[in-house]
Design a protein around this motif. Structure first.
Motif, short mmCIF file in Angstrom:
data_model
loop_
_atom_site.label_atom_id
_atom_site.label_comp_id
_atom_site.label_asym_id
_atom_site.label_seq_id
_atom_site.Cartn_x
_atom_site.Cartn_y
_atom_site.Cartn_z
N TYR A 144 0.83 -1.20 0.00
CA TYR A 144 0.00 0.00 0.00
C TYR A 144 0.87 1.25 0.00
O TYR A 144 0.59 2.23 -0.70
N LYS B 88 -8.74 -6.59 -5.99
CA LYS B 88 -8.96 -6.94 -4.58
C LYS B 88 -9.64 -5.76 -3.90
O LYS B 88 -9.01 -4.71 -3.70
N SER C 96 -7.82 -4.23 -0.74
CA SER C 96 -6.56 -3.57 -1.10
C SER C 96 -6.83 -2.25 -1.81
O SER C 96 -6.16 -1.24 -1.55
#
Length: 380
Positions: free
Chosen positions: A135, A312, A315
């Motif tokens: 991230y 996702k 995410s």
């Protein structure tokens, strides 16, 4: 009360609320901003000129810390994904500001759009523990790109007022590009040809304080040059942090530097900066401004999820949370824009509210998203 008394109160109360917010799962920065918002109504007679100087040190050290969190290679890789997102977000925010100026394009639209498109590198770094390294690269790259862009823009506007013509402004911009490009090129050459020599010289320094002192000379030099070419001096600090990454100076020397820098930044100057910005929050908040803020946040969040979608959902939501963190730097630029007469009325109020409110929302969303994963012992 003398300035030292105010400083001690601000640091003590800021660190107290930072610790309190950390205990309930929020980044300490949220507590420091809250401390400033409260102290703004309690402390009177604070010497503004002295506090502004100390707050400038705060943003200088914060930009250095942001630079240290990412290597040039990571910024290059993350920037390939983050730059298109930033351009799309900046364009969208610009269109949103047009109705507030009667669909008349002005420098205020560009400045407000850059504030509404910015992300906060310190918040992104603090959210790292919720979302993990994957991230961090994209979100931090976006934050750095947007923060550097907003600082350059506000000083281009200032230089334009002083220059008086496009030729002088063009020369200023060319000097800025040459400075940043030159520094990055020198760093690239050192990394290839003189890395071992640099690590060897740093190992000769016996104390962490000596390493920190040498680094501060380097950061201050780049800061002075940044100001000479018409940019904010904090960009020099960011470049210093970016250049002296662990890949170049070695893990041990990097840890020596980071340890003392973290103490100085987050123990002293960061609380002053965030609290002082909170104390100076004077925007006129109305139901209409609050509605606009929620609309801006929702549009940015949805746009970011779509542009960073990786298949996702969790995410993608994590990246969006970091990218839509806004930041106190936006509030600082909003104050500068208001001083220059570029931002007035609703644009200033919206920019100021977004800068503060966006941080609280990002931290809250990050906290909520981290709960299920912390229970499972997993990161996002």
């Amino acid at each position: 009360m003398q300035i030292i008394g105010y400083v001690l109160i601000i640091i003590a109360f800021g660190r107290f609320l930072a610790e309190l917010f950390e205990r309930i799962g929020y980044p300490g920065i949220v507590g420091e901003i809250t401390a400033g918002l409260i102290l703004g109504y309690v402390l009177t007679g604070v010497p503004a000129e002295d506090m502004n100087l100390l707050a400038e040190f705060g943003i200088f050290f914060l930009m250095i810390s942001a630079g240290l969190e990412i290597t040039p290679e990571e910024l290059h890789i993350g920037g390939k994904k983050a730059l298109p997102v930033y351009v799309a977000t900046l364009t969208t925010m610009f269109l949103i500001t047009l109705p507030l100026t009667g669909f008349t394009v002005s420098s205020g639209n560009f400045l407000a759009a850059s504030i509404l498109a910015v992300a906060s590198a310190p918040i992104v770094v603090r959210l790292k523990r919720f979302f993990g390294e994957n991230y961090l690269h994209v979100a931090l790259s976006y934050a750095i790109i947007s923060e550097v862009a907003i600082l350059i823009l506000v000083y281009i506007l200032a230089n334009f007022k002083e220059a008086g013509n496009l030729m002088e402004l063009g020369i200023t911009v060319l000097k800025q590009v040459a400075f940043i490009g030159g520094v990055l090129y020198v760093n690239y050459k050192i990394g290839i040809q003189h890395k071992v020599w640099l690590v060897t010289q740093l190992r000769k320094l016996k104390s962490d304080e000596a390493v920190f002192g040498m680094f501060m000379i380097f950061a201050a030099t780049l800061g002075f040059i940044s100001e000479e070419v018409g940019m904010h001096f904090t960009i020099g600090g960011f470049l210093a942090g970016l250049l002296l990454h662990s890949d170049l100076v070695g893990t041990k020397q990097y840890e020596r530097l980071e340890t003392i820098l973290s103490g100085v930044t987050y123990g002293i100057f960061a609380p002053i900066f965030f609290a002082w910005r909170g104390m100076n929050f004077r925007a006129e908040i109305t139901l209409w401004t609050l509605y606009l803020f929620l609309v801006v946040y929702a549009i940015r969040f949805i746009l970011t999820v779509v542009l960073t979608w990786d298949g996702k959902p969790v995410s993608s939501l994590a990246k969006a949370t970091g990218l839509v963190s806004f930041g106190i730097l936006g509030l600082l630029v909003a104050d500068l824009g208001n001083t220059y007469g570029v931002l007035t009325g609703e644009l200033y109020s919206l920019s100021a509210l977004t800068s503060i409110g966006g941080i609280f929302l990002a931290a809250t969303i990050g906290r909520l998203m981290s709960v299920p994963n912390s229970r499972n012992g997993q990161g996002l």
